[in-house]
Design an enzyme around this catalytic site. Sequence first.
Site, PDB file in Angstrom:
ATOM      1  N   ASN A   1      45.757  41.191  81.022  1.00 55.90           N
ATOM      2  CA  ASN A   1      44.911  41.398  79.833  1.00 55.90           C
ATOM      3  C   ASN A   1      43.486  40.974  80.145  1.00 55.90           C
ATOM      4  O   ASN A   1      43.249  40.285  81.139  1.00 55.90           O
ATOM      5  CB  ASN A   1      45.441  40.532  78.667  1.00 55.90           C
ATOM      6  CG  ASN A   1      45.480  39.048  79.032  1.00 55.90           C
ATOM      7  OD1 ASN A   1      46.411  38.598  79.707  1.00 55.90           O
ATOM      8  ND2 ASN A   1      44.471  38.310  78.638  1.00 55.90           N
TER       9      ASN A   1
ATOM     10  N   SER B   1      55.422  35.205  84.812  1.00 52.43           N
ATOM     11  CA  SER B   1      55.736  35.894  83.547  1.00 52.43           C
ATOM     12  C   SER B   1      55.845  37.403  83.718  1.00 52.43           C
ATOM     13  O   SER B   1      54.932  38.042  84.234  1.00 52.43           O
ATOM     14  CB  SER B   1      54.637  35.635  82.516  1.00 52.43           C
ATOM     15  OG  SER B   1      54.593  34.291  82.181  1.00 52.43           O
TER      16      SER B   1
ATOM     17  N   MET C   1      48.065  29.832  82.991  1.00 49.26           N
ATOM     18  CA  MET C   1      48.618  28.551  82.534  1.00 49.26           C
ATOM     19  C   MET C   1      49.639  27.985  83.527  1.00 49.26           C
ATOM     20  O   MET C   1      50.554  27.257  83.146  1.00 49.26           O
ATOM     21  CB  MET C   1      49.290  28.746  81.169  1.00 49.26           C
ATOM     22  CG  MET C   1      48.389  29.351  80.111  1.00 49.26           C
ATOM     23  SD  MET C   1      49.297  29.672  78.592  1.00 49.26           S
ATOM     24  CE  MET C   1      48.084  30.615  77.656  1.00 49.26           C
ATOM     25  N   SER C   2      49.519  28.371  84.791  1.00 49.31           N
ATOM     26  CA  SER C   2      50.547  27.923  85.747  1.00 49.31           C
ATOM     27  C   SER C   2      49.963  27.801  87.148  1.00 49.31           C
ATOM     28  O   SER C   2      48.757  27.685  87.317  1.00 49.31           O
ATOM     29  CB  SER C   2      51.696  28.937  85.768  1.00 49.31           C
ATOM     30  OG  SER C   2      51.261  30.156  86.323  1.00 49.31           O
TER      31      SER C   2
ATOM     32  N   HIS D   1      56.430  25.338  83.095  1.00 53.03           N
ATOM     33  CA  HIS D   1      55.004  25.196  82.754  1.00 53.03           C
ATOM     34  C   HIS D   1      54.748  23.834  82.113  1.00 53.03           C
ATOM     35  O   HIS D   1      55.620  23.291  81.425  1.00 53.03           O
ATOM     36  CB  HIS D   1      54.584  26.267  81.741  1.00 53.03           C
ATOM     37  CG  HIS D   1      54.843  27.665  82.183  1.00 53.03           C
ATOM     38  ND1 HIS D   1      56.068  28.273  82.027  1.00 53.03           N
ATOM     39  CD2 HIS D   1      54.036  28.580  82.778  1.00 53.03           C
ATOM     40  CE1 HIS D   1      56.003  29.506  82.513  1.00 53.03           C
ATOM     41  NE2 HIS D   1      54.791  29.719  82.971  1.00 53.03           N
TER      42      HIS D   1
ATOM     43  N   HIS E   1      61.130  34.362  81.389  1.00 53.43           N
ATOM     44  CA  HIS E   1      61.404  33.532  82.572  1.00 53.43           C
ATOM     45  C   HIS E   1      62.909  33.254  82.598  1.00 53.43           C
ATOM     46  O   HIS E   1      63.418  32.490  81.785  1.00 53.43           O
ATOM     47  CB  HIS E   1      60.625  32.210  82.507  1.00 53.43           C
ATOM     48  CG  HIS E   1      59.176  32.381  82.770  1.00 53.43           C
ATOM     49  ND1 HIS E   1      58.621  32.160  84.007  1.00 53.43           N
ATOM     50  CD2 HIS E   1      58.177  32.801  81.975  1.00 53.43           C
ATOM     51  CE1 HIS E   1      57.321  32.421  83.946  1.00 53.43           C
ATOM     52  NE2 HIS E   1      57.022  32.803  82.725  1.00 53.43           N
TER      53      HIS E   1
ATOM     54  N   TYR F   1      52.919  23.372  79.578  1.00 52.63           N
ATOM     55  CA  TYR F   1      52.919  23.512  78.109  1.00 52.63           C
ATOM     56  C   TYR F   1      54.323  23.438  77.505  1.00 52.63           C
ATOM     57  O   TYR F   1      54.480  23.321  76.296  1.00 52.63           O
ATOM     58  CB  TYR F   1      52.185  24.789  77.661  1.00 52.63           C
ATOM     59  CG  TYR F   1      52.809  26.093  78.113  1.00 52.63           C
ATOM     60  CD1 TYR F   1      54.021  26.547  77.613  1.00 52.63           C
ATOM     61  CD2 TYR F   1      52.166  26.899  79.048  1.00 52.63           C
ATOM     62  CE1 TYR F   1      54.591  27.736  78.022  1.00 52.63           C
ATOM     63  CE2 TYR F   1      52.709  28.094  79.467  1.00 52.63           C
ATOM     64  CZ  TYR F   1      53.927  28.505  78.945  1.00 52.63           C
ATOM     65  OH  TYR F   1      54.493  29.688  79.366  1.00 52.63           O
ATOM     66  N   GLU F   2      55.365  23.516  78.346  1.00 53.40           N
ATOM     67  CA  GLU F   2      56.731  23.354  77.836  1.00 53.40           C
ATOM     68  C   GLU F   2      57.036  21.874  77.600  1.00 53.40           C
ATOM     69  O   GLU F   2      58.105  21.523  77.118  1.00 53.40           O
ATOM     70  CB  GLU F   2      57.736  23.946  78.825  1.00 53.40           C
ATOM     71  CG  GLU F   2      57.634  25.453  78.937  1.00 53.40           C
ATOM     72  CD  GLU F   2      58.512  26.014  80.049  1.00 53.40           C
ATOM     73  OE1 GLU F   2      59.721  26.167  79.825  1.00 53.40           O
ATOM     74  OE2 GLU F   2      57.978  26.290  81.143  1.00 53.40           O
TER      75      GLU F   2
ATOM     76  N   ALA G   1      50.990  35.685  85.805  1.00 52.13           N
ATOM     77  CA  ALA G   1      50.274  36.609  84.937  1.00 52.13           C
ATOM     78  C   ALA G   1      48.976  35.908  84.559  1.00 52.13           C
ATOM     79  O   ALA G   1      48.978  34.710  84.295  1.00 52.13           O
ATOM     80  CB  ALA G   1      51.098  36.884  83.694  1.00 52.13           C
TER      81      ALA G   1
ATOM     82  N   HIS H   1      51.454  37.210  74.138  1.00 54.41           N
ATOM     83  CA  HIS H   1      52.470  37.045  75.182  1.00 54.41           C
ATOM     84  C   HIS H   1      53.176  38.379  75.453  1.00 54.41           C
ATOM     85  O   HIS H   1      53.511  38.696  76.591  1.00 54.41           O
ATOM     86  CB  HIS H   1      53.466  35.959  74.783  1.00 54.41           C
ATOM     87  CG  HIS H   1      54.448  35.620  75.874  1.00 54.41           C
ATOM     88  ND1 HIS H   1      54.043  35.226  77.140  1.00 54.41           N
ATOM     89  CD2 HIS H   1      55.802  35.638  75.911  1.00 54.41           C
ATOM     90  CE1 HIS H   1      55.110  35.012  77.896  1.00 54.41           C
ATOM     91  NE2 HIS H   1      56.181  35.263  77.171  1.00 54.41           N
TER      92      HIS H   1
END
Length: 271
Positions: A234, A29, A210-211, A82, A60, A84-85, A112, A246
Amino acid sequence: MENLPYSLAQQIKDKISPRTPQIALILGSGLGEFAKHIYNQLTINYSEINGFPQSTVPGHQGQLICGTLANKEILCMQGRIHLYEGYPASSVASIIKAFKLLGIKTLIVTNAAGSLHKEMAPGSLMLIKDHINLSGFNPLIGRNDETFGPRFPNMNTIYTPEYISKAQSIAKKLNIHLHQGVYCMLSGPAFETPTEVKMCQIIGADANGMSTVPETITAAYCGMKVLGISTITNYCSGVEGGSPTHQETLETAAKATTNLSQILTSFIGEL
Ligand code: HPA
């Protein structure tokens, strides 16, 4: 699905021939800008490859770039897929298995991530020394094709120790501070609650994301060497008042690209 890696590999091979990259790089990301450092670019949109999962997340780009960096041929994913997609972990695995069929020996992954420690501030970089898979999925679930690797792969040195030392010594030479820690993958897309963040701290994680984990498990299973670097974008929810978005992720990742680019370029040059 079982034949997907073979079909992806054939299509990519047809498009990049006669190039034969042995290094693959996945840009996370907000890190897509790094691709501008690649020379002699041959670009293939994911949509031009039948069966290739499409990237649906802002930040992306969704293309494969074959080119040279530090005089080495590389295959770069500008934008990743990902869980989550809605893609199963096995879809991510298919891409890495296709890379193996193409002759890729080294996988470099970037992402990220949110920091779990006060001392690791947004904008810094963390070399991944190990991971915790809290995604709820494993990319190797399903029938095993021994062409790629064993049914029960060992994950003792999933992030190649030799690469960890090399990256640290390069960072030192470049005068860039490179934290080192454990990456914890959660499925997302919701960021963690403050209590989930506390749990991640207690179980030994240093950064949340998340990846990455589906790709690195598959790469290690396929016998590839792996380097992983997180851009700390963050503080995680509740850490130092962290309240991730995001947008913050994308903006901070872009700012850290300069340091990351220097490390990756030197690292690839020394392979
Ligand atoms: N949590 C999970 N994933 C992330 C974060 C975070 O704080 N920041 C970037 N990706």
